[in-house]
Design an enzyme around this catalytic site. Structure first.
Site, PDB file in Angstrom:
ATOM      1  N   LYS A 200       0.851  -1.188   0.000  1.00  0.00           N
ATOM      2  CA  LYS A 200       0.000   0.000   0.000  1.00  0.00           C
ATOM      3  C   LYS A 200       0.885   1.235   0.000  1.00  0.00           C
ATOM      4  O   LYS A 200       1.739   1.404   0.860  1.00  0.00           O
ATOM      5  CB  LYS A 200      -0.906  -0.008   1.231  1.00  0.00           C
ATOM      6  CG  LYS A 200      -1.761   1.236   1.324  1.00  0.00           C
ATOM      7  CD  LYS A 200      -2.825   1.128   2.384  1.00  0.00           C
ATOM      8  CE  LYS A 200      -3.574   2.435   2.507  1.00  0.00           C
ATOM      9  NZ  LYS A 200      -4.659   2.354   3.495  1.00  0.00           N
ATOM     10  N   LYS A 254      -2.267  -1.480  -3.765  1.00  0.00           N
ATOM     11  CA  LYS A 254      -3.123  -0.309  -3.717  1.00  0.00           C
ATOM     12  C   LYS A 254      -2.294   0.972  -3.784  1.00  0.00           C
ATOM     13  O   LYS A 254      -1.283   1.046  -3.097  1.00  0.00           O
ATOM     14  CB  LYS A 254      -3.898  -0.356  -2.395  1.00  0.00           C
ATOM     15  CG  LYS A 254      -4.803   0.807  -2.152  1.00  0.00           C
ATOM     16  CD  LYS A 254      -5.393   0.699  -0.781  1.00  0.00           C
ATOM     17  CE  LYS A 254      -6.239   1.911  -0.520  1.00  0.00           C
ATOM     18  NZ  LYS A 254      -6.600   2.029   0.853  1.00  0.00           N
TER      19      LYS A 254
HETATM   20  C1  PBG Z   1      -6.994   3.631   5.462  1.00  0.00           C
HETATM   21  C2  PBG Z   1      -7.567   3.333   4.128  1.00  0.00           C
HETATM   22  C3  PBG Z   1      -7.488   4.217   3.055  1.00  0.00           C
HETATM   23  C4  PBG Z   1      -8.168   3.616   2.002  1.00  0.00           C
HETATM   24  C5  PBG Z   1      -8.634   2.372   2.436  1.00  0.00           C
HETATM   25  N1  PBG Z   1      -8.243   2.219   3.770  1.00  0.00           N
HETATM   26  C6  PBG Z   1      -6.921   5.582   2.961  1.00  0.00           C
HETATM   27  C7  PBG Z   1      -5.646   5.915   3.551  1.00  0.00           C
HETATM   28  O1  PBG Z   1      -4.742   5.093   3.691  1.00  0.00           O
HETATM   29  O2  PBG Z   1      -5.506   7.084   3.900  1.00  0.00           O
HETATM   30  C8  PBG Z   1      -8.316   4.257   0.664  1.00  0.00           C
HETATM   31  C9  PBG Z   1      -9.354   3.746  -0.243  1.00  0.00           C
HETATM   32  C10 PBG Z   1      -9.665   4.639  -1.375  1.00  0.00           C
HETATM   33  O3  PBG Z   1      -9.014   5.672  -1.612  1.00  0.00           O
HETATM   34  O4  PBG Z   1     -10.606   4.294  -2.089  1.00  0.00           O
HETATM   35  N2  PBG Z   1      -6.627   2.648   6.272  1.00  0.00           N
END
Ligand code: PBG
Length: 331
Positions: A200, A254
């Site tokens: 991520k 992601k």
């Molecule tokens: C946070 C989380 C995020 C998303 C899913 N879980 C955002 C972040 O890390 O700030 C993002 C999902 C999206 O942008 O659709 N744990």
């Protein structure tokens, strides 16, 4: 590979008719590949729009069954739940994350009862619950790994006990998959799966999601001390390997579109169930252009999702899951 030459070989021959194009298609998107993320809010009989994600809404618990009905009918295998926690329930420690009656747990109980055959994905991280917007708790100005792990462990347990089938840690703390696997097993929850947000990235594409959750405006600083640098790929493989060693059943990359090279490397290196998240900013960017009439939503949605498949994804989390399932059902 046998290479022929023009004029014996005409690449366009196989593209001549729709039926040959179908015969030679190498990748096929199906409803089985889709996971639909939804947003839940407190209150009654209320739906609120997410301004930066046209077509995406947050729903109250009493509307959640109706909200997912079509998705279930269309055969979408799994739904991912995200809570938009009211500000008054947020604090520095993310206390609400471990409340067994919080929005995720309550939604999970409702949906499991009504739709027992649909997989439920529960996000494990503290950012929907912290007033500073970070995925963990802060000690001496640093998002503290090991203290956070203790909370995530508890958060995963209450979600699994509420019926969540797939625990999806999105926090990027080191060691969280192992800690969660151990906790689940201790409670005899051996069938609860873990889909780790393994690779991520610290991405600017999450902004609309943070609006949806109300976690963006309060976010202090950035998430670069735990989420990955977009410049790196070898590091993604190490992250995936560690999560697999700790017991992840499925791994995720992601964001999606700008990171399909990572998906391909992960799939080639490990051959495990591999997913990607077409995140909020990707949805916003496509939807925004479609609203202006610059792109055709149905077409770009299917094209991008097919791109995920081509890169090696076994499935895709996308806010366009219901639209895509509808289009696939029509074909
Ligand atoms: C946070 C989380 C995020 C998303 C899913 N879980 C955002 C972040 O890390 O700030 C993002 C999902 C999206 O942008 O659709 N744990």
């Amino acid at each position: 590979m046998t290479v022929g030459r023009y004029p014996n070989t005409r690449m366009r021959r196989n593209r001549t008719d729709a039926w040959t194009r179908r015969l030679v298609a190498e990748n096929k998107l199906s409803v089985d590949d889709l996971i639909w993320p939804i947003f839940i809010i407190e209150g009654h009989n209320t739906t609120t729009e997410v301004a930066s994600m046209p077509g995406v809404v947050r729903v109250t618990l009493d509307l959640v069954e109706k909200h997912v009905e079509e998705a279930v009918k269309l055969g979408i295998p799994a739904i991912a739940l995200f809570p938009a926690t009211p500000m008054e329930k947020k604090d520095a420690e993310g206390t609400e994350a471990t409340n067994a009656n919080n929005l995720i747990c309550s939604a999970s109980r409702i949906l499991k009862k009504s739709f027992p055959d649909v997989g439920l994905v529960g996000d494990v991280a503290l950012d929907p619950y912290t007033d500073h917007g970070h995925d963990g708790v802060i000690r001496d100005g640093y998002v503290a790994n090991d203290v956070t792990l203790k909370i995530l462990r508890q958060q995963a347990l209450i979600q699994a006990e509420a019926g969540i089938d797939i625990i999806a840690p999105s926090d990027m703390m080191d060691g969280r998959v192992g800690v969660i696997r151990e906790a689940l097993d201790e409670q005899g929850l051996i069938h609860t799966r873990i889909m780790s947000y393994a690779a991520k990235y610290a991405s600017a594409f999450y902004a609309p999601f943070r609006e949806a959750l109300g976690s963006g405006s309060s976010l202090k600083g950035d998430k670069k001390t735990y989420q990955m640098d977009p410049a790196n790929t070898d590091e993604a493989l190490r992250e995936v390997e560690l999560d697999l060693l700790e017991g992840a059943d499925m791994v995720m990359v992601k964001p999606g579109l700008p990171y399909l090279d990572i998906v391909r490397r992960v799939k080639d290196a490990f051959g495990v169930p591999t997913y990607a998240y077409q995140v909020s900013g990707e949805y916003a960017m496509l939807k925004g252009a479609c609203e202006r009439g610059w792109l055709d939503w149905d077409k770009v949605l299917i094209e991008t999702l097919t791109g995920f498949k081509r890169a090696g994804c076994d499935g895709i989390l996308t806010y366009g899951a219901v639209d895509a399932a509808r289009l696939l059902a029509k074909k």
